[in-house]
Design a protein around this motif. Sequence first.
Motif, PDB file in Angstrom:
ATOM      1  N   ASN B 566      27.912 -10.805  21.674  1.00 64.47           N
ATOM      2  CA  ASN B 566      26.613 -10.942  21.014  1.00 64.47           C
ATOM      3  C   ASN B 566      26.467 -12.277  20.306  1.00 64.47           C
ATOM      4  N   LYS B 569      25.545 -14.707  22.865  1.00 59.47           N
ATOM      5  CA  LYS B 569      24.143 -14.547  23.276  1.00 59.47           C
ATOM      6  C   LYS B 569      23.190 -15.133  22.246  1.00 59.47           C
ATOM      7  N   ASP B 576      23.960 -13.561  30.379  1.00 52.20           N
ATOM      8  CA  ASP B 576      24.875 -12.432  30.448  1.00 52.20           C
ATOM      9  C   ASP B 576      26.277 -12.950  30.161  1.00 52.20           C
TER      10      ASP B 576
END
Lengths: 89, 777
Positions: B566, B569, B576
């Motif tokens: 995360n 991201k 991804d």
Amino acid sequence: MNELKSRIKEMIVTALELEDVTAADIVDDAPLFGESENGLGLDSIDALELGIAVKENFGVTFSVVNEETKKHFYSVDTLAAYISANMPK
Amino acid sequence: MKSVAGKVLFAAFSVLYPALVFCGLEFWGLSPRRLSLMLIGLAFVHFFNVTKGRSKGSGGSQDRANIVKNFALVALMFVCGAIAFFADNILFLKFYPVLVSLSLLAFFSFTLWKKPSFVFRLACLGDKSIRTSPSCRFVERYCDRVTLVWCVFFVVNATIALGTALVGSDRIWSLYNGLISYILIGILFAVEFMVRKMMQKKMQSYIPVCDLQRDSRPDGAIVCFDGASERTWSEFVSDVSKVRRFLESSENRPWILHCEDSYFFIVALLSMLQSGRKAMVTANRQEAFIKEIKKPGYGFITDTPFGDASAGAVQIQDILNGPEVETLWNSFDKNAAEMVMFTSGTTGEPKSVPKRFSQFENELYELVKVFGDDWVGRKVYSTVNHHHIYGLLFTVLLPTATGLPFRRHRIDYPSELVSLAGEKAVIASSPAYLKRLAADAEKPIEFKYTPIIYSSGGPLPEEVARKCEGITGYWTTEIYGSTETGGIAYRQSKNGPIWKPFEVCKMSIGENDCLNVKSSYILEPEGFTTGDLVEIYDDGRFLLKGRADSIVKIEEKRISLPEVENRLKQTGLVQDVRVVPMVGSRQYLAAAIVLNAEGREKFKDLPKLEINNFFKKHLMQFIENTVSPKKWRYLEELPQDTQGKIKMRDIQALFGIPESPNFKILKMKREPGTVTLKLVFPETSDFYSGHFPAFKLLPAVAQVDMVVTLAHALLGTSQTVSRIQRTKFSYPILPNVPAILEMSYKADAGKVAFSYTLEEGRALSSGTLVMTEAANA
């Protein structure tokens, strides 16, 4: 001395199984550990591995790990200086 | 008894009221004052009815509303009657039909606001099974609409009645309120009755698969289709009879079942279930795997030629092409019918999961209850394999139970979806397909009817769901479940990441803080504990918080892999990512990243080391250096199997191949025994040196060498070649042009077959290597 430095760089890449970094990419006076622009960003586990590798490759040991020894591991330059001074003749 | 008489009296006078008033005025010469006594009398009768009725009322909000409405009506009747009496005026007597319409409007609309609606309550009184039937929601929605239609009717009727009272003559008033209005009510009843019959026909008749009879569907009902050809119910019955005859001609034994064609599959499966044969459903038809599960005496039925003759594979087409047989068909005991499913599991080792057919049947019931009313009049399409539980339920068993036609073959490519634009479709899909759809589709598909799309097998990223909504107009419904548990919950990510469990699933927190599920389709009374960390809310809905094995220790430091993912991201550059723990001379994390458009743009011409350092620097703000990834791969797509499942083991295998300046892996797909890679050889690759410096092409020896290296790393072959067979180098591999390398390994023969192709399919080279000795696979 330069030959020693390139041997050290080869040793770092091999012993730490570094990817995407070649010996030529390592800057002599850049810090090996921690965060910096041109450094390798190695961590504490790498330090242990490196200590073992230095012993295996150059016969130089670090009996006590303290602030002093950490200084020798600062860069390729400092490591080369320490190894050449302590290498068994 | 008295109260019934009162109600009949009231109803009769209410109906006849306009006619009585008209007769009173026209023929009997009664004054409005005298006639008003009738209204006042009627009010008394109604008042009496209402007070009697109240004493035994149950006191629900609907009853209370009804009582308030009745008293209001009584009061208004008294007021109108009194005014008419004292003023000796006919106008207020004519308001009565308006009052009746308005009071009914009030009652009907109140039940729409406080459900269940009146019409639905009536329907349930007439047929008690509605509330427990899977089509309950469908019926309720229909009844609500009918209630609404009645509300509209009462508004219109009250308006016209008011108009006739205010401006119409006595004759017009009585004609409308005493006759036309009743005829309109009759017409509305009749139309609604016809519409209801039509809807009932359109509503798929859900019948549990085990209860299907030979004549459950009309002979000509379409079971499945493929292009222009169709199979009807009577052909289906005859095909099942043939396979049953075949199965029953030999002694009872378990049958391994693999049919690519969903129609052949359901014919074979239903035959096995009806004749009490255990069905072992397998997606994997690798020779070695079939050999492993095929115990002595087991049968094997398939629709695709099978290489190994010793397996004794029976081709289902041979049976179906045989002569007609007498009809063999019967319902069966769902609790006795046995099946076996195989799951790849998270570790990658195939695991068999025994099943009773009741588990599927109970889940079907639940699925029809929740989703059934959306499916009316649709056809079922699939992008997934029906040998896995989700595909089995959605693309084969559901159409069979609900009578919806299904397509016999999967939709393999995103581009095929356009061909469904004119159809009313239900599409059972998976993240693997939808991700590609989101990436490939250039413009929205003009669907005539918005398709309904399901996704299961792994989480569908919100970003992909959003893109697919843009392309198809539908927010994909995700199903969360597993082979062991069946479907557990569902969600549409436009409503956030929270999962809503199916009504029959009871959630709790089990071992290791993982989700435990109990349901009517899990046989074990203690339920099944998944490997997913969970947070359960008071209303039963829940949030998944990653896999339990997603927390690892790197050199004694605990780190959550999803946390690192995360954080990566967060940069807004990553589409991804998977982070996996690795063990070499030390433990470390490795990150496989698929950059998004912004990321690709930002890092376009940068050396890989600088990209690594960018992400490392970002992570350093949050996590310790030791647990920051040490190795990085930038791919076009994360390694996965053909189901689109991303397994830790495959990503670890990818990192097992040392990074080399000579080639780059862009994609990887791994199945037991085969692996497909998308590779690119940069022009700086050493492979080209010394070989036509002016015109670089990849030497044959380098191509073979790649196969040896990669087969060793990914398929577990030995590293040395004893012989090279049948090699063919038909077209050069050029620098920077991606090539697809497919390798499959037959362990017992020690052979690796390989082929290089271009992405659009052009063959580049192929061959077979015989390895020195079979290493451990």
